[in-house]
Enzyme design. Structure first.
Site, PDB file in Angstrom:
ATOM      1  N   ASP A   1       0.862  -1.176   0.000  1.00  0.00           N
ATOM      2  CA  ASP A   1       0.000   0.000   0.000  1.00  0.00           C
ATOM      3  C   ASP A   1       0.907   1.236   0.000  1.00  0.00           C
ATOM      4  OD1 ASP A   1      -2.142   1.682  -0.028  1.00  0.00           O
ATOM      5  OD2 ASP A   1      -3.146   0.857   1.723  1.00  0.00           O
TER       6      ASP A   1
HETATM    7  C1  BGC Z   1      -4.952   3.368   0.210  1.00  0.00           C
HETATM    8  C2  BGC Z   1      -5.201   2.292  -0.814  1.00  0.00           C
HETATM    9  C3  BGC Z   1      -5.128   2.873  -2.193  1.00  0.00           C
HETATM   10  C4  BGC Z   1      -3.769   3.529  -2.387  1.00  0.00           C
HETATM   11  C5  BGC Z   1      -3.560   4.119  -3.766  1.00  0.00           C
HETATM   12  C6  BGC Z   1      -3.678   4.168  -0.102  1.00  0.00           C
HETATM   13  O1  BGC Z   1      -3.523   5.283   0.709  1.00  0.00           O
HETATM   14  O2  BGC Z   1      -4.861   2.773   1.484  1.00  0.00           O
HETATM   15  O3  BGC Z   1      -6.439   1.689  -0.583  1.00  0.00           O
HETATM   16  O4  BGC Z   1      -5.336   1.868  -3.144  1.00  0.00           O
HETATM   17  O5  BGC Z   1      -3.632   4.590  -1.444  1.00  0.00           O
HETATM   18  O6  BGC Z   1      -4.323   5.226  -3.972  1.00  0.00           O
END
Ligand code: BGC
Length: 728
Positions: A286
């Site tokens: 993530d």
């Molecule tokens: C979130 C994810 C997301 C990623 C990309 C993160 O901050 O937890 O769910 O897919 O950002 O945008």
């Protein structure tokens, strides 16, 4: 002789040229293409494939963008914040023509509940109990995304979530493992279609692997203390089901699992995912999750964080650049074996090959008007919004509104709002695409009744200046529709709340309106269950519309007028007050079921998982079992006849649960194992059926995923009935 030698040399050259082309040969098997390509790559080229950069306009307020010009041509992936296929093609051209081997870039984006055609939030989708419809919605999202240059969505979120204070409860399918599994699979099927190589398919990404929904106290990004038993019983089932359904990728989560961060967790990422489940796609971290291993206290610096994440099984580094900065040194120091790098690169390339990116790297450029919001797509948005709305209360048949309703007071901050109906993570949705509640009602009933609108108050400001106008609108009306709820930023990422009650100003507005003595219909738009302890007694009827997406106003007005009959049932429990959290239907049994209650409030929640009313009545016949004793290998069919005993056609979903009151471990009070939804005309009956497969439906797991099926008594539970049967 010379001629023969020349011919031999020529054939050798041809062979070299042919073998040099294997990875470019679209007829060669994917595994041969991968092997060939990896054998030709330099170390630097390999490491670049394991990194993801950003491009386009970064609209995520939690994240910070980087300039496109910094994108190396050999980068593995980009988060693509733009909707422009031309820009994508320019970036892709750089990769195809300027990188030595011409490896296409994988463009990812968060397409959560629609791209431009915005559907209801996932939590609402699950209340429809219509996975086929959700598959159709995801198919629409996939096509719109692909035509805008996106090949990979960071969805579905299948984190079972039982704490509605956690903002991300809106992004998943509620509190139940089985529901998350079924809707997760439906979503994967929609995104990936029959084949990833279909030009309108996108690769799915299961997130957040794993345990993020257990964030302590509902605080986002927090630690999650999960026992091995609940990891397997509650959090793993949706992932296992979606991996089996062919999900191409997964995203590692921010939380730790009892001390070991999910992003550095060899057990979940490698031993389970890759070794046991044989997942052959890849895992992306993530956002900043690798770097955050330092904050989580398991790595002293970025280099150690990169080493831990990679060796645990995270193949792609989302935007941190940690892999890029440190892998040369880590390999030189023999901390990372080259075969592990090759395996990781192969996994990334496998997804690219399966998506057909090597053979069709560019996006077809279609005019924007032909890309989005097709008539059929809008019809799916309307159907899904309608089916996901839940009639929570309806005293004295307050709804549907009758022909006697000549004046309707439409009050509240949500009544004319459009943007908040989209919900969080609304892709590239536009507020201007949304049908507001006011617009929907005007269209539906405007020629039959007068709509007296007044905002009344804002979502959370303290000003009561709008109250008088709202009260006079109410006084001249036959019914008051009060449209309350949450701003879209109140749920989603980094949007935890200490109380799930609506701000006091909204409750006060209803209290004042109640004094008019007119019937009150509460219309709630929110991304989590709400605390309705004070509001519920003031309301004659309550409709939960969630964050319904572009068709919200049209779907709701159909329900209010009675043109459509509500059929949604809750995918998550509504606690009476925030202090009851956690409360969910499949809690384990208490040692003293009749005591241990709260002394100051009722212990029962306001609305259990599965609650939802209709304008008709359904009567259940007696449960009919094909046997009451069976062997472990035999199947059991349970049937129930359901009759529509009301005056209008309606749709009923039968939820089938299993209970095992005496087992080697203490099991949840009941567990959902199957559901079936059918429309029944007034006066019609139909038999609903569940075929119990003991190994699948009655077994329990230990803390390492091993399943056991014990002989003994079980119950099948439906509606208010509970019938015993025995496994020999
Ligand atoms: C979130 C994810 C997301 C990623 C990309 C993160 O901050 O937890 O769910 O897919 O950002 O945008």
């Amino acid at each position: 002789m010379k001629r023969i030698l020349a011919l031999l040399a020529l054939s050798f050259l041809v062979q070299i040229t042919v073998s040099a082309q294997v990875y470019k040969d679209k007829n060669a098997p994917i595994e041969s293409r991968i092997k060939d390509l990896v054998s030709k790559m330099t170390f630097e080229e390999k490491v670049l494939q394991l990194n993801q950069y950003l491009s386009g306009n970064n609209t995520n307020v939690n994240n910070i963008g980087e300039a496109i010009k910094l994108i190396p041509s050999g980068i593995g992936s980009l988060i693509y914040f733009s909707t422009d296929p031309v820009l994508r093609n320019q970036i892709q051209k750089k990769a195809m023509e300027e990188s030595r081997l011409g490896i296409p870039i994988l463009f990812g984006f968060d397409v959560i509940h629609g791209f431009r055609t915005v559907f209801p939030i996932s939590l609402a989708q699950a209340c429809s109990w219509n996975p086929e419809l959700v598959t159709q919605a995801c198919r629409v999202a996939a096509k719109e995304a692909r035509l805008s240059g996106v090949d990979w969505t960071f969805s579905p979120l299948i984190d079972v979530a039982r704490d509605p204070r956690w903002g991300r409860v809106s992004e998943g399918y509620g509190e139940d493992p089985y529901t998350n599994a079924v809707f997760g699979v439906a979503t994967v099927k929609g995104y990936q279609g029959k084949s990833l190589s279909d030009p309108y398919s996108v690769a799915a990404c299961l997130k957040h692997y794993i345990g993020y929904g257990m964030s302590q106290g509902g605080r986002d990004y927090h630690s999650s203390d999960i026992s091995a038993q609940s990891l397997w019983e509650t959090y793993m089932p949706p992932y296992e089901a979606c991996v089996k359904a062919g999900a191409a990728t997964l995203m590692s989560s921010f939380n730790d699992i009892s001390g070991v961060p999910a992003t550095a967790n060899h057990y979940t990422l490698t031993e389970i995912l890759k070794d046991r489940w044989k997942h052959d796609g890849f895992v992306v971290s993530d956002w900043d999750a690798i770097n955050q291993l330092i904050a989580q206290g398991v790595a002293k610096d970025r280099k150690e964080a990169g080493l831990k994440a990679f060796m645990a099984g995270v193949e792609m580094d989302m935007k941190d650049n940690i892999y890029l900065e440190n892998f040369k040194q880590l390999v030189d120091e023999k901390k990372i074996p080259m075969r592990k790098i090759d395996d990781a690169v192969s996994r990334v390339l496998r997804v690219k090959f399966r998506l057909g990116l090597f053979d069709h790297p560019y996006t077809d450029v279609v005019a924007e008007s032909a890309r989005y919001l097709e008539t059929g797509s809008k019809a799916i948005a309307l159907k899904l919004a309608t089916e996901s709305m839940v009639l929570l209360k309806n005293n004295s048949k307050t709804l549907p509104l009758t022909a006697l309703t000549k004046q309707i007071a439409l009050i509240g901050p949500m009544a004319k709002d459009k943007s908040n109906l989209l919900g969080s993570w609304s892709g590239h949705g536009y507020a201007s695409d949304v049908v507001s509640i006011f617009e929907g009602l005007e269209k539906e009933l405007g020629n039959k009744a007068k709509i007296n609108y007044a905002k009344g108050c804002d979502f959370d400001s303290l000003a009561e200046t709008g109250f008088n106008e709202a009260i006079s609108a109410a006084q001249k009306s036959d019914v008051i529709l009060v449209c309350l709820g949450e701003r879209k930023q109140w749920t989603g990422e980094n949007a935890s709340r200490s109380t799930i009650a609506l701000p006091a100003i909204q409750e006060k507005l209803v209290l004042e309106l109640k004094k008019t003595g007119k019937p009150i219909v509460l219309i709630l738009s929110n991304g989590r269950p709400l605390e309705l302890a004070r509001l519920e007694p003031l309301a004659d009827a309550i409709v939960e519309i969630w964050q319904p997406g572009i068709a919200g106003g049209s779907a709701l007005s159909g329900i209010l007028s009675g043109r459509t009959n509500p059929s949604g049932k809750l995918s998550i429990t509504f606690p009476l007050t925030t202090g009851q959290i956690p409360v969910y239907y499949d809690m384990r049994q208490s040692s003293r079921p009749n005591s241990g209650k709260y002394q100051d409030i009722p212990t029962e929640p306001l609305y259990w998982f599965g609650h939802g009313l209709s304008y008709t009545t359904f009567t259940y016949g007696k449960l009919n079992l094909s046997a009451t004793k069976l062997k472990k290998t035999e199947k059991l069919t349970v049937e129930v006849e359901v009759s529509n005993t009301g005056e209008v056609s309606g749709t009923e979903t039968v939820l089938w649960y299993i209970a095992d009151p005496a087992c080697s471990i203490s099991r949840p009070m009941k567990e959902l194992k199957h559901f079936e939804k059918k429309e029944l005309a007034a006066g019609a009956k139909s038999v609903f059926r569940f075929e119990i497969d003991p190994a699948r439906d009655l077994s329990y797991t230990d803390g390492n995923g091993k399943r056991f099926l014990e002989a003994g008594e079980y119950y099948v539970v439906v509606n208010n009935q509970k019938v015993k049967f025995e496994i020999e």
